[in-house]
Write a protein that holds these residues in place. Structure first.
Motif, short mmCIF file in Angstrom:
data_model
loop_
_atom_site.label_atom_id
_atom_site.label_comp_id
_atom_site.label_asym_id
_atom_site.label_seq_id
_atom_site.Cartn_x
_atom_site.Cartn_y
_atom_site.Cartn_z
N PRO A 88 0.80 -1.22 0.00
CA PRO A 88 0.00 0.00 0.00
C PRO A 88 0.84 1.27 0.00
N ALA A 89 0.28 2.28 -0.66
CA ALA A 89 0.90 3.60 -0.69
C ALA A 89 -0.20 4.64 -0.56
N VAL A 90 0.09 5.72 0.11
CA VAL A 90 -0.89 6.80 0.22
C VAL A 90 -0.95 7.55 -1.09
N ASN A 91 0.20 7.80 -1.69
CA ASN A 91 0.27 8.44 -3.00
C ASN A 91 1.26 7.67 -3.84
N GLY A 92 1.00 7.58 -5.12
CA GLY A 92 1.90 6.86 -6.01
C GLY A 92 2.07 7.60 -7.31
N GLN A 134 -5.94 -1.69 2.24
CA GLN A 134 -5.48 -1.29 0.92
C GLN A 134 -6.60 -1.47 -0.09
N ASN A 136 -6.84 -1.64 -4.38
CA ASN A 136 -5.90 -1.86 -5.47
C ASN A 136 -6.28 -1.15 -6.77
N SER A 139 -0.73 -0.09 -11.14
CA SER A 139 0.44 0.65 -10.68
C SER A 139 0.90 1.65 -11.73
N GLN A 168 -1.13 -1.73 -7.61
CA GLN A 168 -0.61 -0.96 -6.48
C GLN A 168 -1.70 -0.82 -5.44
N TYR A 170 -3.32 1.00 -2.33
CA TYR A 170 -3.33 2.34 -1.73
C TYR A 170 -4.06 2.29 -0.39
N SER A 171 -3.49 2.95 0.59
CA SER A 171 -4.16 3.10 1.87
C SER A 171 -4.88 4.44 1.90
N TYR A 336 -4.88 5.41 -10.00
CA TYR A 336 -5.30 6.06 -8.76
C TYR A 336 -5.46 7.57 -8.92
#
Length: 397
Positions: A88-92, A134, A136, A139, A168, A170-171, A336
Protein backbone atom coordinates in the motif's frame (compact mmCIF):
# COMPACT_ATOMS: atom_id res chain seq x y z
CA UNK A 1 5.08 -20.44 -40.45
CA UNK A 2 1.29 -19.97 -40.78
CA UNK A 3 -0.89 -19.51 -37.73
CA UNK A 4 -3.20 -22.25 -36.56
CA UNK A 5 -6.58 -21.84 -38.23
CA UNK A 6 -8.42 -20.46 -35.21
CA UNK A 7 -11.36 -18.08 -35.68
CA UNK A 8 -10.14 -15.07 -33.72
CA UNK A 9 -11.57 -11.61 -33.18
CA UNK A 10 -9.47 -8.74 -31.84
CA UNK A 11 -11.37 -6.16 -29.81
CA UNK A 12 -9.11 -3.37 -31.03
CA UNK A 13 -9.16 -2.64 -34.75
CA UNK A 14 -6.73 -0.65 -36.85
CA UNK A 15 -8.93 2.45 -36.83
CA UNK A 16 -10.11 2.36 -33.21
CA UNK A 17 -9.22 5.19 -30.90
CA UNK A 18 -8.50 4.08 -27.36
CA UNK A 19 -6.63 7.02 -25.93
CA UNK A 20 -3.19 8.59 -26.43
CA UNK A 21 -1.53 5.17 -26.62
CA UNK A 22 -3.31 4.33 -29.88
CA UNK A 23 -1.02 2.42 -32.20
CA UNK A 24 2.05 2.81 -29.97
CA UNK A 25 1.84 0.12 -27.30
CA UNK A 26 3.41 -3.31 -27.67
CA UNK A 27 0.97 -6.20 -27.18
CA UNK A 28 3.25 -9.10 -26.13
CA UNK A 29 0.71 -11.92 -26.33
CA UNK A 30 0.24 -11.39 -30.10
CA UNK A 31 3.61 -13.02 -30.75
CA UNK A 32 2.21 -16.26 -29.30
CA UNK A 33 -1.53 -16.34 -29.99
CA UNK A 34 -3.11 -17.73 -32.08
CA UNK A 35 -0.23 -20.25 -31.95
CA UNK A 36 1.78 -21.46 -34.90
CA UNK A 37 1.53 -25.16 -35.63
CA UNK A 38 4.71 -26.76 -34.36
CA UNK A 39 5.52 -23.94 -31.96
CA UNK A 40 6.53 -24.54 -28.36
CA UNK A 41 3.20 -23.18 -27.11
CA UNK A 42 1.25 -25.34 -29.55
CA UNK A 43 3.15 -28.44 -28.39
CA UNK A 44 2.63 -27.55 -24.73
CA UNK A 45 -1.11 -27.14 -25.22
CA UNK A 46 -1.39 -30.26 -27.36
CA UNK A 47 0.25 -32.30 -24.64
CA UNK A 48 -1.49 -30.81 -21.60
CA UNK A 49 -4.79 -29.19 -22.65
CA UNK A 50 -5.46 -30.17 -26.29
CA UNK A 51 -9.07 -28.94 -26.19
CA UNK A 52 -7.76 -25.36 -26.23
CA UNK A 53 -6.70 -25.93 -29.84
CA UNK A 54 -10.00 -27.44 -31.00
CA UNK A 55 -12.66 -25.54 -29.04
CA UNK A 56 -14.87 -23.19 -31.06
CA UNK A 57 -17.12 -20.41 -29.80
CA UNK A 58 -20.83 -20.74 -30.61
CA UNK A 59 -22.87 -17.52 -30.17
CA UNK A 60 -25.93 -19.68 -29.51
CA UNK A 61 -24.20 -21.26 -26.50
CA UNK A 62 -22.50 -18.30 -24.77
CA UNK A 63 -22.28 -20.09 -21.42
CA UNK A 64 -19.80 -22.66 -22.76
CA UNK A 65 -16.66 -21.32 -21.05
CA UNK A 66 -14.15 -24.16 -20.83
CA UNK A 67 -11.31 -21.82 -19.81
CA UNK A 68 -12.64 -22.03 -16.28
CA UNK A 69 -11.50 -25.65 -16.12
CA UNK A 70 -8.31 -24.76 -18.02
CA UNK A 71 -7.44 -22.32 -15.27
CA UNK A 72 -7.83 -25.08 -12.71
CA UNK A 73 -5.50 -27.24 -14.82
CA UNK A 74 -2.94 -24.44 -14.81
CA UNK A 75 -3.19 -24.09 -11.03
CA UNK A 76 -2.71 -27.83 -10.54
CA UNK A 77 0.28 -27.82 -12.89
CA UNK A 78 1.92 -24.97 -11.01
CA UNK A 79 1.82 -22.70 -14.06
CA UNK A 80 -0.79 -20.27 -12.80
CA UNK A 81 0.19 -16.60 -13.05
CA UNK A 82 -1.44 -14.11 -10.73
CA UNK A 83 -0.97 -10.38 -11.00
CA UNK A 84 1.63 -8.76 -8.76
CA UNK A 85 0.32 -6.39 -6.09
CA UNK A 86 2.67 -3.79 -4.63
CA UNK A 87 2.41 -2.77 -0.97
CA UNK A 88 0.00 0.00 0.00
CA UNK A 89 0.90 3.60 -0.69
CA UNK A 90 -0.89 6.80 0.22
CA UNK A 91 0.27 8.44 -3.00
CA UNK A 92 1.90 6.86 -6.01
CA UNK A 93 3.49 8.07 -9.19
CA UNK A 94 1.64 7.75 -12.48
CA UNK A 95 3.62 7.44 -15.71
CA UNK A 96 2.03 9.50 -18.43
CA UNK A 97 2.76 10.56 -21.98
CA UNK A 98 2.81 14.30 -22.82
CA UNK A 99 -0.57 13.93 -24.47
CA UNK A 100 -2.00 12.36 -21.31
CA UNK A 101 -0.59 15.24 -19.28
CA UNK A 102 -2.43 17.70 -21.51
CA UNK A 103 -5.67 15.74 -21.17
CA UNK A 104 -5.21 15.70 -17.40
CA UNK A 105 -4.89 19.48 -17.26
CA UNK A 106 -7.96 19.96 -19.45
CA UNK A 107 -10.25 17.64 -17.48
CA UNK A 108 -9.07 18.08 -13.90
CA UNK A 109 -11.05 21.25 -13.26
CA UNK A 110 -14.34 19.51 -14.10
CA UNK A 111 -13.46 16.47 -12.00
CA UNK A 112 -12.44 18.61 -9.01
CA UNK A 113 -15.77 20.40 -9.14
CA UNK A 114 -17.67 17.11 -9.33
CA UNK A 115 -15.71 15.58 -6.46
CA UNK A 116 -16.46 18.62 -4.29
CA UNK A 117 -20.16 18.23 -5.06
CA UNK A 118 -19.96 14.58 -4.08
CA UNK A 119 -18.15 15.50 -0.88
CA UNK A 120 -20.99 17.90 -0.02
CA UNK A 121 -23.52 15.14 -0.70
CA UNK A 122 -21.58 12.70 1.48
CA UNK A 123 -21.54 15.26 4.30
CA UNK A 124 -25.22 16.16 3.97
CA UNK A 125 -26.28 12.51 3.97
CA UNK A 126 -23.93 11.67 6.87
CA UNK A 127 -22.61 8.65 5.00
CA UNK A 128 -20.34 6.42 7.08
CA UNK A 129 -17.33 4.90 5.40
CA UNK A 130 -15.09 1.88 5.50
CA UNK A 131 -11.34 2.32 4.98
CA UNK A 132 -9.66 -0.91 3.92
CA UNK A 133 -6.01 -1.56 4.64
CA UNK A 134 -5.48 -1.29 0.92
CA UNK A 135 -7.50 -0.73 -2.22
CA UNK A 136 -5.90 -1.86 -5.47
CA UNK A 137 -5.36 0.11 -8.67
CA UNK A 138 -3.08 -0.34 -11.69
CA UNK A 139 0.44 0.65 -10.68
CA UNK A 140 2.33 3.55 -12.25
CA UNK A 141 4.98 1.19 -13.61
CA UNK A 142 6.80 2.74 -16.61
CA UNK A 143 6.23 -0.56 -18.45
CA UNK A 144 2.81 0.76 -19.48
CA UNK A 145 4.35 3.65 -21.39
CA UNK A 146 5.47 1.14 -24.02
CA UNK A 147 3.49 -2.05 -23.37
CA UNK A 148 -0.24 -2.61 -23.12
CA UNK A 149 -1.50 -4.34 -19.95
CA UNK A 150 -2.89 -7.81 -20.58
CA UNK A 151 -3.99 -11.01 -18.92
CA UNK A 152 -5.21 -14.22 -20.51
CA UNK A 153 -7.78 -16.94 -19.90
CA UNK A 154 -5.43 -19.47 -21.50
CA UNK A 155 -3.77 -22.09 -19.27
CA UNK A 156 -0.26 -21.41 -20.64
CA UNK A 157 1.40 -18.71 -22.72
CA UNK A 158 4.74 -20.26 -23.59
CA UNK A 159 7.69 -18.08 -22.62
CA UNK A 160 5.68 -15.07 -21.44
CA UNK A 161 3.65 -14.64 -18.30
CA UNK A 162 -0.12 -15.02 -18.44
CA UNK A 163 -0.37 -11.44 -17.17
CA UNK A 164 1.88 -8.39 -17.10
CA UNK A 165 -0.40 -6.42 -14.78
CA UNK A 166 1.14 -4.96 -11.63
CA UNK A 167 -1.33 -3.58 -9.11
CA UNK A 168 -0.61 -0.96 -6.48
CA UNK A 169 -2.37 -1.06 -3.14
CA UNK A 170 -3.33 2.34 -1.73
CA UNK A 171 -4.16 3.10 1.87
CA UNK A 172 -6.47 5.87 3.01
CA UNK A 173 -9.14 5.18 0.37
CA UNK A 174 -12.56 5.78 1.95
CA UNK A 175 -15.47 3.73 0.60
CA UNK A 176 -18.78 5.32 1.59
CA UNK A 177 -21.77 3.27 2.66
CA UNK A 178 -24.94 4.51 0.95
CA UNK A 179 -27.36 2.14 2.69
CA UNK A 180 -30.70 3.96 3.30
CA UNK A 181 -29.70 6.55 0.68
CA UNK A 182 -29.68 4.34 -2.41
CA UNK A 183 -32.07 6.59 -4.37
CA UNK A 184 -29.48 9.38 -4.37
CA UNK A 185 -27.22 7.35 -6.69
CA UNK A 186 -28.63 6.34 -10.06
CA UNK A 187 -27.51 4.69 -13.26
CA UNK A 188 -27.67 7.89 -15.31
CA UNK A 189 -25.75 10.07 -12.79
CA UNK A 190 -23.35 7.72 -11.02
CA UNK A 191 -23.17 4.75 -13.40
CA UNK A 192 -24.68 2.35 -10.84
CA UNK A 193 -27.93 1.77 -8.99
CA UNK A 194 -29.10 -0.53 -6.19
CA UNK A 195 -32.37 -2.40 -6.70
CA UNK A 196 -34.65 -4.66 -4.71
CA UNK A 197 -35.16 -7.80 -6.82
CA UNK A 198 -36.25 -10.85 -4.80
CA UNK A 199 -35.86 -14.22 -6.51
CA UNK A 200 -37.26 -17.58 -5.33
CA UNK A 201 -33.94 -19.44 -5.47
CA UNK A 202 -32.49 -21.19 -2.44
CA UNK A 203 -29.86 -23.42 -4.06
CA UNK A 204 -27.54 -21.63 -6.48
CA UNK A 205 -26.29 -23.99 -9.15
CA UNK A 206 -25.64 -23.82 -12.88
CA UNK A 207 -29.01 -25.43 -13.39
CA UNK A 208 -30.97 -22.94 -11.30
CA UNK A 209 -28.97 -20.04 -12.76
CA UNK A 210 -29.71 -20.97 -16.37
CA UNK A 211 -33.26 -22.26 -15.96
CA UNK A 212 -34.62 -19.89 -13.30
CA UNK A 213 -32.42 -16.90 -12.50
CA UNK A 214 -31.38 -15.72 -15.95
CA UNK A 215 -34.92 -15.84 -17.41
CA UNK A 216 -36.22 -13.88 -14.40
CA UNK A 217 -33.49 -11.26 -14.77
CA UNK A 218 -34.02 -11.04 -18.52
CA UNK A 219 -37.66 -10.14 -17.89
CA UNK A 220 -36.73 -7.69 -15.12
CA UNK A 221 -34.12 -5.90 -17.23
CA UNK A 222 -36.49 -5.64 -20.16
CA UNK A 223 -39.14 -4.02 -17.94
CA UNK A 224 -36.64 -1.77 -16.11
CA UNK A 225 -35.21 -0.28 -19.32
CA UNK A 226 -38.36 -0.51 -21.40
CA UNK A 227 -36.23 -2.52 -23.83
CA UNK A 228 -37.38 -4.44 -26.87
CA UNK A 229 -34.92 -7.24 -26.13
CA UNK A 230 -32.35 -8.41 -23.55
CA UNK A 231 -29.59 -10.88 -24.33
CA UNK A 232 -27.67 -12.25 -21.32
CA UNK A 233 -24.30 -13.45 -22.60
CA UNK A 234 -22.47 -14.54 -19.45
CA UNK A 235 -22.84 -15.22 -15.74
CA UNK A 236 -20.25 -15.92 -13.06
CA UNK A 237 -20.26 -17.40 -9.57
CA UNK A 238 -17.64 -15.78 -7.31
CA UNK A 239 -16.13 -16.95 -4.04
CA UNK A 240 -12.59 -17.15 -2.71
CA UNK A 241 -13.36 -20.79 -1.93
CA UNK A 242 -13.17 -22.25 -5.45
CA UNK A 243 -14.50 -25.58 -4.12
CA UNK A 244 -17.62 -24.08 -2.54
CA UNK A 245 -19.77 -26.51 -4.54
CA UNK A 246 -18.63 -29.50 -6.56
CA UNK A 247 -20.57 -28.80 -9.76
CA UNK A 248 -20.00 -25.03 -10.22
CA UNK A 249 -16.87 -23.16 -11.22
CA UNK A 250 -16.24 -20.47 -8.60
CA UNK A 251 -13.70 -17.71 -9.18
CA UNK A 252 -12.37 -15.32 -6.58
CA UNK A 253 -13.54 -11.70 -6.20
CA UNK A 254 -11.75 -9.29 -8.53
CA UNK A 255 -9.60 -7.26 -6.13
CA UNK A 256 -8.62 -4.35 -8.37
CA UNK A 257 -10.39 -1.30 -9.80
CA UNK A 258 -11.40 -1.99 -13.39
CA UNK A 259 -14.06 -1.70 -16.08
CA UNK A 260 -15.12 -4.84 -17.94
CA UNK A 261 -15.82 -3.20 -21.31
CA UNK A 262 -14.25 -0.34 -23.27
CA UNK A 263 -15.62 1.86 -26.01
CA UNK A 264 -13.83 -0.43 -28.47
CA UNK A 265 -14.73 -3.81 -27.06
CA UNK A 266 -18.41 -2.98 -26.51
CA UNK A 267 -18.96 -2.88 -30.25
CA UNK A 268 -16.80 -5.97 -30.82
CA UNK A 269 -18.72 -7.84 -28.12
CA UNK A 270 -22.00 -7.04 -29.84
CA UNK A 271 -20.64 -8.48 -33.10
CA UNK A 272 -19.35 -11.54 -31.28
CA UNK A 273 -22.60 -12.42 -29.49
CA UNK A 274 -25.21 -11.22 -31.99
CA UNK A 275 -23.34 -11.35 -35.31
CA UNK A 276 -26.40 -11.51 -37.55
CA UNK A 277 -28.15 -8.59 -35.84
CA UNK A 278 -25.31 -6.32 -34.75
CA UNK A 279 -25.46 -3.94 -37.69
CA UNK A 280 -29.17 -3.32 -37.21
CA UNK A 281 -28.85 -2.98 -33.42
CA UNK A 282 -26.11 -0.35 -33.75
CA UNK A 283 -28.50 1.93 -35.63
CA UNK A 284 -30.47 2.42 -32.40
CA UNK A 285 -29.83 2.70 -28.66
CA UNK A 286 -28.25 -0.24 -26.90
CA UNK A 287 -26.36 -0.86 -23.67
CA UNK A 288 -24.37 -3.47 -21.81
CA UNK A 289 -24.99 -3.78 -18.09
CA UNK A 290 -23.82 -5.86 -15.17
CA UNK A 291 -26.14 -7.16 -12.46
CA UNK A 292 -24.45 -8.31 -9.23
CA UNK A 293 -26.01 -10.09 -6.27
CA UNK A 294 -24.44 -11.23 -2.99
CA UNK A 295 -25.48 -14.77 -2.03
CA UNK A 296 -24.19 -14.42 1.53
CA UNK A 297 -25.46 -11.91 4.05
CA UNK A 298 -25.95 -9.79 5.93
CA UNK A 299 -22.18 -9.27 5.91
CA UNK A 300 -19.66 -9.75 3.12
CA UNK A 301 -15.93 -9.93 3.81
CA UNK A 302 -15.17 -8.59 0.33
CA UNK A 303 -18.03 -6.39 -0.89
CA UNK A 304 -18.06 -4.70 -4.27
CA UNK A 305 -17.20 -0.99 -4.46
CA UNK A 306 -18.36 1.34 -7.25
CA UNK A 307 -16.68 4.51 -8.44
CA UNK A 308 -19.14 7.34 -8.98
CA UNK A 309 -18.60 8.28 -12.62
CA UNK A 310 -18.66 11.96 -11.78
CA UNK A 311 -15.29 11.58 -10.03
CA UNK A 312 -13.68 9.81 -12.99
CA UNK A 313 -11.43 11.40 -15.63
CA UNK A 314 -10.52 9.88 -18.98
CA UNK A 315 -6.79 9.84 -18.17
CA UNK A 316 -7.50 7.52 -15.21
CA UNK A 317 -8.17 4.71 -17.67
CA UNK A 318 -5.82 2.49 -19.65
CA UNK A 319 -7.07 -0.17 -22.03
CA UNK A 320 -6.00 -3.73 -21.16
CA UNK A 321 -6.24 -6.86 -23.31
CA UNK A 322 -8.08 -9.91 -21.96
CA UNK A 323 -7.15 -12.84 -24.19
CA UNK A 324 -9.53 -15.74 -24.75
CA UNK A 325 -8.87 -18.52 -27.29
CA UNK A 326 -11.37 -17.04 -29.74
CA UNK A 327 -11.38 -13.37 -28.84
CA UNK A 328 -9.23 -10.60 -27.45
CA UNK A 329 -11.49 -8.65 -25.15
CA UNK A 330 -10.54 -5.25 -23.79
CA UNK A 331 -11.25 -3.73 -20.39
CA UNK A 332 -10.04 -0.61 -18.62
CA UNK A 333 -7.46 -0.70 -15.87
CA UNK A 334 -7.85 2.26 -13.49
CA UNK A 335 -5.11 4.57 -12.21
CA UNK A 336 -5.30 6.06 -8.76
CA UNK A 337 -6.61 9.56 -8.07
CA UNK A 338 -7.28 11.14 -4.67
CA UNK A 339 -10.36 12.70 -6.27
CA UNK A 340 -12.09 9.35 -6.78
CA UNK A 341 -15.20 8.80 -4.69
CA UNK A 342 -16.03 5.16 -3.99
CA UNK A 343 -19.31 3.75 -2.65
CA UNK A 344 -20.78 0.44 -1.55
CA UNK A 345 -23.83 -0.86 0.24
CA UNK A 346 -23.25 -2.67 3.50
CA UNK A 347 -25.16 -5.72 4.72
CA UNK A 348 -26.55 -6.68 1.33
CA UNK A 349 -28.97 -9.59 1.34
CA UNK A 350 -29.74 -11.95 -1.57
CA UNK A 351 -32.97 -10.06 -2.40
CA UNK A 352 -30.90 -6.94 -3.25
CA UNK A 353 -28.97 -6.42 -6.46
CA UNK A 354 -26.53 -3.93 -7.92
CA UNK A 355 -27.00 -2.72 -11.50
CA UNK A 356 -24.11 -0.92 -13.20
CA UNK A 357 -23.06 0.30 -16.63
CA UNK A 358 -20.63 -1.64 -18.81
CA UNK A 359 -21.24 0.20 -22.09
CA UNK A 360 -23.72 2.67 -23.52
CA UNK A 361 -24.05 3.54 -27.19
CA UNK A 362 -25.16 7.07 -26.29
CA UNK A 363 -22.24 9.52 -25.85
CA UNK A 364 -24.60 11.74 -23.85
CA UNK A 365 -24.90 9.19 -21.05
CA UNK A 366 -22.61 7.64 -18.43
CA UNK A 367 -21.00 4.89 -20.47
CA UNK A 368 -19.25 2.67 -17.91
CA UNK A 369 -18.66 2.30 -14.19
CA UNK A 370 -15.31 1.30 -12.61
CA UNK A 371 -15.63 -1.20 -9.76
CA UNK A 372 -13.59 -3.57 -7.63
CA UNK A 373 -13.83 -5.70 -4.49
CA UNK A 374 -12.13 -4.76 -1.23
CA UNK A 375 -11.52 -6.35 2.18
CA UNK A 376 -14.00 -4.64 4.49
CA UNK A 377 -12.50 -4.13 7.97
CA UNK A 378 -15.89 -3.16 9.41
CA UNK A 379 -17.30 -6.68 9.11
CA UNK A 380 -17.66 -8.68 12.34
CA UNK A 381 -15.19 -11.40 13.20
CA UNK A 382 -16.13 -14.68 11.57
CA UNK A 383 -17.80 -13.09 8.53
CA UNK A 384 -18.02 -15.89 5.92
CA UNK A 385 -16.32 -15.65 2.55
CA UNK A 386 -18.48 -13.62 0.20
CA UNK A 387 -20.28 -15.61 -2.49
CA UNK A 388 -21.98 -13.78 -5.32
CA UNK A 389 -23.48 -14.21 -8.76
CA UNK A 390 -23.17 -11.69 -11.55
CA UNK A 391 -24.40 -11.49 -15.11
CA UNK A 392 -23.72 -9.33 -18.14
CA UNK A 393 -26.41 -8.46 -20.62
CA UNK A 394 -26.95 -6.59 -23.87
CA UNK A 395 -30.02 -4.35 -23.56
CA UNK A 396 -31.53 -3.30 -26.89
CA UNK A 397 -33.86 -0.36 -27.35
Amino acid sequence: MPRLALPFLDSVGETDEHGPEKGSLVRPWKAYWPPEAGSELHAMLEQNVPEVLTWRFNPKDPFDRPWQSWTKSAILSGKVCTSTVLQPAVNGGVCETPTAQEERAASEEVRQRNSKLLDAQITNLHLPHSTPKQFNYLSGDPLYLTTKPYHTRLPFMGKIRRSNIIAQGYSGVNIYDLRNHEKEFTLDRSGFQYCHIPVPIAQWTNETAKNQYLPLMETWLKEFFGATRVHIFTYTFRCENRDRTSTESWVGPYMRAHCDVTLNSGIRRLNLHLPEEAEKIMKGRWRMVGLWRALTGPYQDRPLALLDHRSLAAHDLLGADVVFPHYCDEGYEVRYSPLHRWFYKSRMMPDEALLFKLYDSSPEEVRFCPHGAFVDPSGPEGTPQRASVELRAIVIG
